[in-house]
Enzyme design. Structure first.
Site, PDB file in Angstrom:
ATOM      1  CB  THR A 140       0.555  -3.954   6.279  1.00  0.00           C
ATOM      2  OG1 THR A 140      -0.699  -3.973   5.601  1.00  0.00           O
ATOM      3  CG2 THR A 140       1.099  -2.547   6.345  1.00  0.00           C
ATOM      4  CG  ASP A 141      -2.462  -7.498   3.411  1.00  0.00           C
ATOM      5  OD1 ASP A 141      -2.804  -6.807   4.385  1.00  0.00           O
ATOM      6  OD2 ASP A 141      -3.062  -7.473   2.321  1.00  0.00           O
ATOM      7  CB  THR A 149      -0.937  -0.016   1.241  1.00  0.00           C
ATOM      8  OG1 THR A 149      -1.843  -1.100   1.072  1.00  0.00           O
ATOM      9  CG2 THR A 149      -1.744   1.254   1.386  1.00  0.00           C
ATOM     10  CB  SER A 157       2.677  -7.785   0.997  1.00  0.00           C
ATOM     11  OG  SER A 157       1.625  -7.760   1.918  1.00  0.00           O
TER      12      SER A 157
HETATM   13  N1  ASP Z   1      -2.809  -5.240   0.669  1.00  0.00           N
HETATM   14  C1  ASP Z   1      -1.675  -4.407   1.015  1.00  0.00           C
HETATM   15  C2  ASP Z   1      -0.398  -5.201   0.900  1.00  0.00           C
HETATM   16  O1  ASP Z   1      -0.049  -5.908   1.830  1.00  0.00           O
HETATM   17  C3  ASP Z   1      -1.868  -3.899   2.369  1.00  0.00           C
HETATM   18  C4  ASP Z   1      -0.789  -2.964   2.839  1.00  0.00           C
HETATM   19  O2  ASP Z   1       0.287  -2.841   2.301  1.00  0.00           O
HETATM   20  O3  ASP Z   1      -1.081  -2.331   3.854  1.00  0.00           O
HETATM   21  O4  ASP Z   1       0.260  -5.102  -0.087  1.00  0.00           O
END
Ligand code: ASP
Length: 325
Positions: free
Chosen positions: A87-88, A13, A56
């Site tokens: 973050t995932d 993200t 991710s």
């Molecule tokens: N869906 C995103 C990812 O992990 C979420 C994030 O980065 O916060 O790429």
């Protein structure tokens, strides 16, 4: 003299923007922003290198391994490395790198919960925080770190605990390693466990199955049929499973598939306590290995490195049993 920090970008993200027709999508502006971000240049001499630009959920152990190799190669020329990530799966990549790398230099992962078009962006602040941690002398030999929301977490124990808030990362039970205050980086404590698994290959056919009440054996059967090397079972509580899946567990063990039981609880260890059929003690007596306090997804990654290094099930089993003793 300013420290030399390399920022390796992988997507997430932090490298995305909102599009009104298609939702939040990857975009190329992060690297440009990193080159022209004054607060960053004040902290360290920055170089940027793109590893990939993926959400991710697309990250996988092979990519983590390649990322680790890149860090090993680049760290020689830098004082520290910051990795931006989604973050995932951030906690998985962070732990994988923590097991893989033996450098004393800082390696810090960071991310953002808000994409580049939202109000109150957390990404830029998190990147500056991560670079501050990576360029501080106090950070030497602390393992791979996760910096989010001015908090410093240990890769082994950090978990994404919220799907939307900017303070989405916590280290349950053990607490933060430290914090980033405006004037300095502060470490409250040392990490509890440092473990390195040096290997030139990984073995990825290892599954994780979560136990739920009334579960069948079909997931276990599917894993057995695809000849996995190991299965991590996210069991109940102290490491207990329903008696109904015991014949399939036995079948897997007979085929030399390593079964490791972790707990699906938020915190706490699995222990050979319960002697009823399917209880942790009963499973240990069958030859199942208990994962201690290490959570299922992280144990799965550790097994990939361990099988890569030790190859044989018996050797991996002995390694884990020794750690439990
Ligand atoms: N869906 C995103 C990812 O992990 C979420 C994030 O980065 O916060 O790429």
């Amino acid at each position: 003299m300013k420290k030399r920090i390399l920022i390796i970008t992988t997507g997430g993200t932090i490298a995305m923007k909102y599009d009104k027709n298609f939702g939040i999508l990857p975009n190329d502006e992060l690297i440009e922003m990193l080159h022209s971000f004054p607060q960053l240049q004040d902290v360290a001499e920055i170089n940027v290198c793109e590893f990939t630009n993926i959400p991710s959920p697309y990250m996988d152990p092979e990519k983590m391994f390649a990322l680790g190799k890149l860090v090993e190669e680049k760290i020689i020329d830098y004082d520290g490395i910051v990795i931006t990530h989604g973050t995932d799966t951030l906690e998985e990549t962070a732990y994988f790198l923590d097991l893989m790398l033996s450098t004393r230099k800082p390696v810090v992962l960071t991310a953002a919960m808000r994409s580049g078009s939202e109000l109150g962006l957390d990404g830029p602040r998190n990147i500056v925080g991560a670079v501050r941690v990576a360029s501080d002398d106090i950070t030497s030999d602390r393992g791979v770190l996760v910096v989010m929301n001015d908090d410093i977490n240990c890769a082994r124990d950090v978990v994404k605990t919220n799907s939307g808030k900017t303070d989405a990362f916590e280290t349950p039970l053990y607490g933060l390693l430290g914090i980033i205050d405006p004037d300095k980086v502060i470490f409250y404590r040392e990490r509890i466990i440092k473990e390195t698994i040096k290997t030139d290959q990984i073995v990825t056919n290892i599954d994780l199955i979560k136990c739920v009440s009334g579960m069948g054996s079909h997931h276990l059967e599917a894993s057995i049929n695809r000849n996995v090397k190991a299965i991590v079972l996210e069991a109940f509580g102290r490491g207990n499973v329903p008696f109904t899946i015991l014949p399939t567990i036995k079948k897997a063990l007979d085929k030399n598939i390593l079964i490791v039981v972790a707990s699906r609880t938020y915190t706490g260890r699995v222990l050979p306590e319960y002697g009823y059929e399917g209880g942790g003690r009963y499973l240990a007596d069958m030859g199942v290995i208990l994962s201690g306090d290490l959570k299922g997804p992280k144990m799965r990654l550790k097994l990939m490195l361990l099988f890569g290094k030790l190859k044989k099930t018996e050797l991996v089993k002995s390694y884990l049993l020794e750690q439990n003793s």
